[in-house]
Design a protein around this motif. Structure first.
Motif, PDB file in Angstrom:
ATOM      1  N   UNK A  87       0.854  -1.187   0.000  1.00  0.00           N
ATOM      2  CA  UNK A  87       0.000   0.000   0.000  1.00  0.00           C
ATOM      3  C   UNK A  87       0.888   1.234   0.000  1.00  0.00           C
ATOM      4  N   UNK A  88       0.506   2.289  -0.726  1.00  0.00           N
ATOM      5  CA  UNK A  88       1.361   3.475  -0.816  1.00  0.00           C
ATOM      6  C   UNK A  88       1.720   4.102   0.531  1.00  0.00           C
ATOM      7  N   UNK A  89       0.890   3.907   1.550  1.00  0.00           N
ATOM      8  CA  UNK A  89       1.199   4.495   2.859  1.00  0.00           C
ATOM      9  C   UNK A  89       2.149   3.623   3.678  1.00  0.00           C
ATOM     10  N   UNK A  90       2.455   2.432   3.179  1.00  0.00           N
ATOM     11  CA  UNK A  90       3.386   1.522   3.844  1.00  0.00           C
ATOM     12  C   UNK A  90       4.401   1.032   2.827  1.00  0.00           C
TER      13      UNK A  90
ATOM     14  N   UNK B  58       5.616   6.670  -0.817  1.00  0.00           N
ATOM     15  CA  UNK B  58       5.782   8.018  -1.377  1.00  0.00           C
ATOM     16  C   UNK B  58       7.231   8.488  -1.403  1.00  0.00           C
ATOM     17  N   UNK B  59       8.128   7.782  -0.732  1.00  0.00           N
ATOM     18  CA  UNK B  59       9.552   8.121  -0.838  1.00  0.00           C
ATOM     19  C   UNK B  59      10.010   8.061  -2.292  1.00  0.00           C
ATOM     20  N   UNK B  60       9.372   7.190  -3.070  1.00  0.00           N
ATOM     21  CA  UNK B  60       9.774   7.029  -4.473  1.00  0.00           C
ATOM     22  C   UNK B  60       9.402   8.225  -5.341  1.00  0.00           C
ATOM     23  N   UNK B  61       8.618   9.150  -4.806  1.00  0.00           N
ATOM     24  CA  UNK B  61       8.274  10.360  -5.563  1.00  0.00           C
ATOM     25  C   UNK B  61       9.531  11.139  -5.919  1.00  0.00           C
TER      26      UNK B  61
ATOM     27  N   UNK C 137       7.280  11.451 -10.697  1.00  0.00           N
ATOM     28  CA  UNK C 137       5.888  11.624 -10.286  1.00  0.00           C
ATOM     29  C   UNK C 137       5.015  10.391 -10.544  1.00  0.00           C
ATOM     30  N   UNK C 138       5.494   9.480 -11.355  1.00  0.00           N
ATOM     31  CA  UNK C 138       4.725   8.288 -11.705  1.00  0.00           C
ATOM     32  C   UNK C 138       5.111   7.076 -10.851  1.00  0.00           C
ATOM     33  N   UNK C 139       5.591   7.328  -9.648  1.00  0.00           N
ATOM     34  CA  UNK C 139       6.153   6.292  -8.788  1.00  0.00           C
ATOM     35  C   UNK C 139       5.175   5.196  -8.408  1.00  0.00           C
TER      36      UNK C 139
ATOM     37  N   UNK D 124      10.740   3.994 -12.746  1.00  0.00           N
ATOM     38  CA  UNK D 124      10.859   4.941 -11.641  1.00  0.00           C
ATOM     39  C   UNK D 124      11.127   4.211 -10.326  1.00  0.00           C
ATOM     40  N   UNK D 125      10.408   3.127 -10.087  1.00  0.00           N
ATOM     41  CA  UNK D 125      10.605   2.364  -8.855  1.00  0.00           C
ATOM     42  C   UNK D 125      11.988   1.718  -8.815  1.00  0.00           C
ATOM     43  N   UNK D 126      12.436   1.211  -9.934  1.00  0.00           N
ATOM     44  CA  UNK D 126      13.767   0.593  -9.995  1.00  0.00           C
ATOM     45  C   UNK D 126      14.844   1.656  -9.755  1.00  0.00           C
ATOM     46  N   UNK D 127      14.675   2.812 -10.368  1.00  0.00           N
ATOM     47  CA  UNK D 127      15.619   3.913 -10.157  1.00  0.00           C
ATOM     48  C   UNK D 127      15.722   4.249  -8.675  1.00  0.00           C
ATOM     49  N   UNK D 128      14.586   4.383  -8.015  1.00  0.00           N
ATOM     50  CA  UNK D 128      14.611   4.685  -6.586  1.00  0.00           C
ATOM     51  C   UNK D 128      15.256   3.530  -5.810  1.00  0.00           C
ATOM     52  N   UNK D 129      14.870   2.307  -6.127  1.00  0.00           N
ATOM     53  CA  UNK D 129      15.418   1.148  -5.431  1.00  0.00           C
ATOM     54  C   UNK D 129      16.915   1.015  -5.599  1.00  0.00           C
ATOM     55  N   UNK D 130      17.405   1.303  -6.800  1.00  0.00           N
ATOM     56  CA  UNK D 130      18.850   1.241  -7.036  1.00  0.00           C
ATOM     57  C   UNK D 130      19.580   2.304  -6.218  1.00  0.00           C
ATOM     58  N   UNK D 131      19.002   3.494  -6.133  1.00  0.00           N
ATOM     59  CA  UNK D 131      19.615   4.541  -5.316  1.00  0.00           C
ATOM     60  C   UNK D 131      19.674   4.138  -3.851  1.00  0.00           C
ATOM     61  N   UNK D 132      18.599   3.530  -3.382  1.00  0.00           N
ATOM     62  CA  UNK D 132      18.549   3.066  -1.990  1.00  0.00           C
ATOM     63  C   UNK D 132      19.606   1.984  -1.743  1.00  0.00           C
ATOM     64  N   UNK D 133      19.667   1.010  -2.630  1.00  0.00           N
ATOM     65  CA  UNK D 133      20.652  -0.067  -2.477  1.00  0.00           C
ATOM     66  C   UNK D 133      22.069   0.491  -2.524  1.00  0.00           C
ATOM     67  N   UNK D 134      22.351   1.365  -3.479  1.00  0.00           N
ATOM     68  CA  UNK D 134      23.694   1.945  -3.623  1.00  0.00           C
ATOM     69  C   UNK D 134      24.100   2.695  -2.342  1.00  0.00           C
ATOM     70  N   UNK D 135      23.169   3.490  -1.810  1.00  0.00           N
ATOM     71  CA  UNK D 135      23.459   4.299  -0.621  1.00  0.00           C
ATOM     72  C   UNK D 135      23.660   3.442   0.630  1.00  0.00           C
ATOM     73  N   UNK D 136      22.813   2.433   0.818  1.00  0.00           N
ATOM     74  CA  UNK D 136      22.832   1.678   2.070  1.00  0.00           C
ATOM     75  C   UNK D 136      23.661   0.398   2.044  1.00  0.00           C
ATOM     76  N   UNK D 137      23.835  -0.206   0.860  1.00  0.00           N
ATOM     77  CA  UNK D 137      24.516  -1.509   0.800  1.00  0.00           C
ATOM     78  C   UNK D 137      25.621  -1.593  -0.237  1.00  0.00           C
ATOM     79  N   UNK D 138      25.702  -0.627  -1.105  1.00  0.00           N
ATOM     80  CA  UNK D 138      26.688  -0.582  -2.175  1.00  0.00           C
ATOM     81  C   UNK D 138      26.299  -1.433  -3.381  1.00  0.00           C
ATOM     82  N   UNK D 139      25.864  -2.667  -3.165  1.00  0.00           N
ATOM     83  CA  UNK D 139      25.522  -3.549  -4.296  1.00  0.00           C
ATOM     84  C   UNK D 139      24.265  -4.364  -3.982  1.00  0.00           C
TER      85      UNK D 139
END
Length: 131
Positions: A73-76, A87-90, A94-96, A102-117
């Motif tokens: 759900x978007x709120x979780x 909504x973090x993916x916004x 805007x089409x998150x 868009x979701x993959x782009x956000x997910x890759x940024x999250x993985x890169x920042x927190x885990x590197x790979x």
């Protein structure tokens, strides 16, 4: 049945309204195989080799969302990477809510920042049940 619901203070019409207002999510507009193709093509731009990292990413996102852009759900926790809240993916576009890229782009940024790979993220998930 009507007596049972009114005995706890809920009328049948109120219960029906509640059930009809519960959000439901359609099947992912992007098939998992297409989302995986998009992700594999994007990996080199994050410095990741698809030959060594793609399998880990597939395992991770199979486990958390089955590659569905509408998982959760978007709120979780929501979407392919299960951003929490969704909504973090916004920040990735805007089409998150339904766009796999868009979701993959956000997910890759999250993985890169927190885990590197992706393999490091998958390893963390396997040991903790979260990433």
């Amino acid at each position: 049945m009507r007596k049972r619901f009114t005995a706890i203070g809920i009328s049948l019409s109120a219960l029906t309204a509640l059930l009809l207002s519960t959000p439901s999510y359609a099947a992912s507009p992007t098939p998992a195989a297409e989302s995986q193709r998009i992700a594999k093509a994007m990996m080199p731009s994050y410095g990741w080799s698809p030959s060594s990292q793609f399998g880990c990413l597939v395992s991770l996102w199979n486990r958390v969302s089955r590659w569905s852009t509408t998982a959760g759900t978007p709120s979780g926790p929501y979407g392919i990477p299960r951003a929490n809240p969704g909504k973090l993916m916004a920040s990735a576009g805007p089409n998150w809510k339904t766009n796999a890229r868009t979701q993959i782009k956000w997910g890759f940024g999250y993985i890169k920042k927190h885990y590197s790979t992706p393999c490091a993220a998958w390893s963390h998930y396997q040991s903790s049940g979260r990433y």
